[in-house]
Scaffold this active site. Structure first.
Site, PDB file in Angstrom:
ATOM      1  CB  SER A 161      -0.882   0.012   1.246  1.00 42.70           C
ATOM      2  OG  SER A 161      -1.499   1.275   1.435  1.00 42.70           O
ATOM      3  CE1 TYR A 187      -3.040  -1.919   5.982  1.00 41.03           C
ATOM      4  CE2 TYR A 187      -2.674   0.323   5.187  1.00 41.03           C
ATOM      5  CZ  TYR A 187      -3.081  -0.981   4.958  1.00 41.03           C
ATOM      6  OH  TYR A 187      -3.526  -1.358   3.709  1.00 41.03           O
TER       7      TYR A 187
END
Length: 316
Positions: A161, A187
Site C-alpha cells: 500500500s 499498518y
C-alpha cells in the site's frame, strides 16, 4: 532489485483486472488468493479464473468463500474454484493450509489484510496488523516454497500500500511494546514489510524460478476499511495521489488490476523484487507526494534483516 529500466505497460489506473488478462491463458496453472472472498481479492480471483486458472480462495470465513466461489463460477464458467480455510493470524491455521496443499503452485497472491485496526495482539503477543499482513503471509509463502519451486516459474504477489510511506519497519520495537500504539504507523510498518518481503524473497528464490513483486492497488472502498471512520476516509481520499490525481477512488475491478498484472501478465516475465502502482512499475517517492516507494522499503539490508527476524519469531 530495483533497476534503472522500469517496467511499463499499456494499462492505466482505469484498467480492470479482466482487461489485464484478456488474451492470457492460465489453463493448467494453480493459484491461491488469500482474502479471496471480498474486495479486490474476489476480483483478483475472478480474473485468474477467467483466464483458466485453478483458483483456491484462502479465506477466514468459509461461508463467504463459498458465496464468492458460486459468484466466480457463474460469471466465468470456470468450475475449478476451491475454498480453503486460512486465518493468517493463527499459525496453526497457516500450517494446516500448507500441509493440505498438494502439488505445484504457480501463483500465490498475498492479498488478505487488516488496516488501521485498534490495538490487538496474537496469543504470542505480536501486534495484529504485523502478524496478519506480514508474518502470516511470510509463514504461508515459506511453507509453500516447495510447491512454488515445483511449478517452475512461479509468481508471488505481495499486496502492499502507499501507506508504507507512513513507517519503515521499526526493528527496535516492531510490536509496540515500548512506544504508544498508533494504528496507522502499525499498518504502514506492515505494508513496508510486504515490499521488503518481495525484495528478499526474489533474492533468495529467483534461482528456484520464483519471482515476487509488490504493489499498491490504489484507493478502493472495501471491507478493509472497517476500522476507519468516514471522516478519515474522506481525508485519505483527498490526499490520494497516483496517476488518477487527488480524490480518486478506484472500483474493486480496477483495484485488482495491478495484482492480476503481477500474477499473470507475460509483461512481467523475469521481473522480481519491484513495486508497482496503477499497472506500472513505480519510481522512488518524491517529497510531498503519496506515490512511489520509500527507499527504506526496498533496502536490501532491511529486507534481509526482516527475513531473519521473521524466521526467528516463527521459530520461537
Amino acid at each position: 532489485m530495483m533497476t534503472s529500466t522500469r517496467v511499463s505497460t499499456p494499462f492505466t489506473n482505469e484498467t480492470t483486472a479482466l482487461e489485464v488478462v484478456r488474451g492470457v491463458d492460465l489453463t493448467g496453472r494453480r493459484a491461491v488468493v488469500t482474502g479471496g472472498a471480498s474486495g479486490i481479492g474476489v476480483e483478483t480471483a475472478r480474473a485468474l479464473a477467467q483466464a483458466g486458472a485453478d483458483v483456491t480462495l484462502a479465506v477466514r470465513n468459509p461461508s463467504a468463500g463459498q458465496e464468492a466461489l458460486a459468484d466466480i463460477t457463474a460469471t466465468t464458467g470456470n468450475d475449478r474454484i476451491l475454498v480453503a480455510p486460512l486465518d493468517l493470524a493463527d499459525l496453526g491455521s497457516v500450517a494446516a493450509f500448507v500441509a493440505n496443499w498438494d502439488g505445484p503452485l504457480h501463483i500465490l497472491v498475498d492479498n488478505a489484510g487488516i488496516m488501521a485496526a485498534p490495538e490487538m495482539r496474537t496469543p504470542q503477543g505480536w501486534e495484529m496488523q504485523f502478524a496478519t499482513n506480514h508474518l502470516g503471509h511470510f509463514a504461508l509463502a515459506t511453507g509453500l516454497h516447495p510447491a512454488l519451486a515445483a511449478a517452475g516459474g512461479a509468481r508471488i504477489v505481495s499486496v502492499s500500500s502507499a501507506a508504507h510511506l507512513r513507517s519503515p519497519v521499526v526493528f527496535d520495537d516492531i510490536h509496540f511494546a515500548r512506544r504508544a500504539y498508533d494504528p496507522w504507523l502499525a499498518y504502514g510498518q506492515s505494508k513496508t514489510a510486504n515490499v521488503l518481503f518481495a525484495v528478499e524473497a526474489t533474492r533468495r528464490w529467483a534461482g528456484d524460478g520464483i519471482l515476487v513483486n509488490a504493489l499498491h492497488p490504489g484507493a478502493i472502498r472495501t471491507n478493509l476499511q472497517r476500522y476507519v471512520s468516514d471522516e478519515e476516509l474522506e481525508r485519505m481520499r483527498a490526499q490520494t495521489g497516483g496517476t488518477a490525481g487527488a480524490g480518486y477512488w478506484k472500483t474493486t475491478e480496477q483495484g485488482a488490476a495491478t495484482s492480476v498484472l503481477l500474477a499473470a501478465s507475460p509483461l512481467l516475465d523475469g521481473v522480481g523484487g519491484r513495486y508497482f502502482e496503477d499497472c506500472q512499475e513505480a519510481g522512488p517517492n518524491q517529497p510531498g507526494t503519496r506515490t512511489g516507494y520509500a527507499p527504506y522499503a526496498v533496502d536490501p539490508e532491511a529486507a534481509e534483516r526482516l527475513w531473519q527476524v521473521s524466521e526467528d519469531m516463527l521459530r520461537d
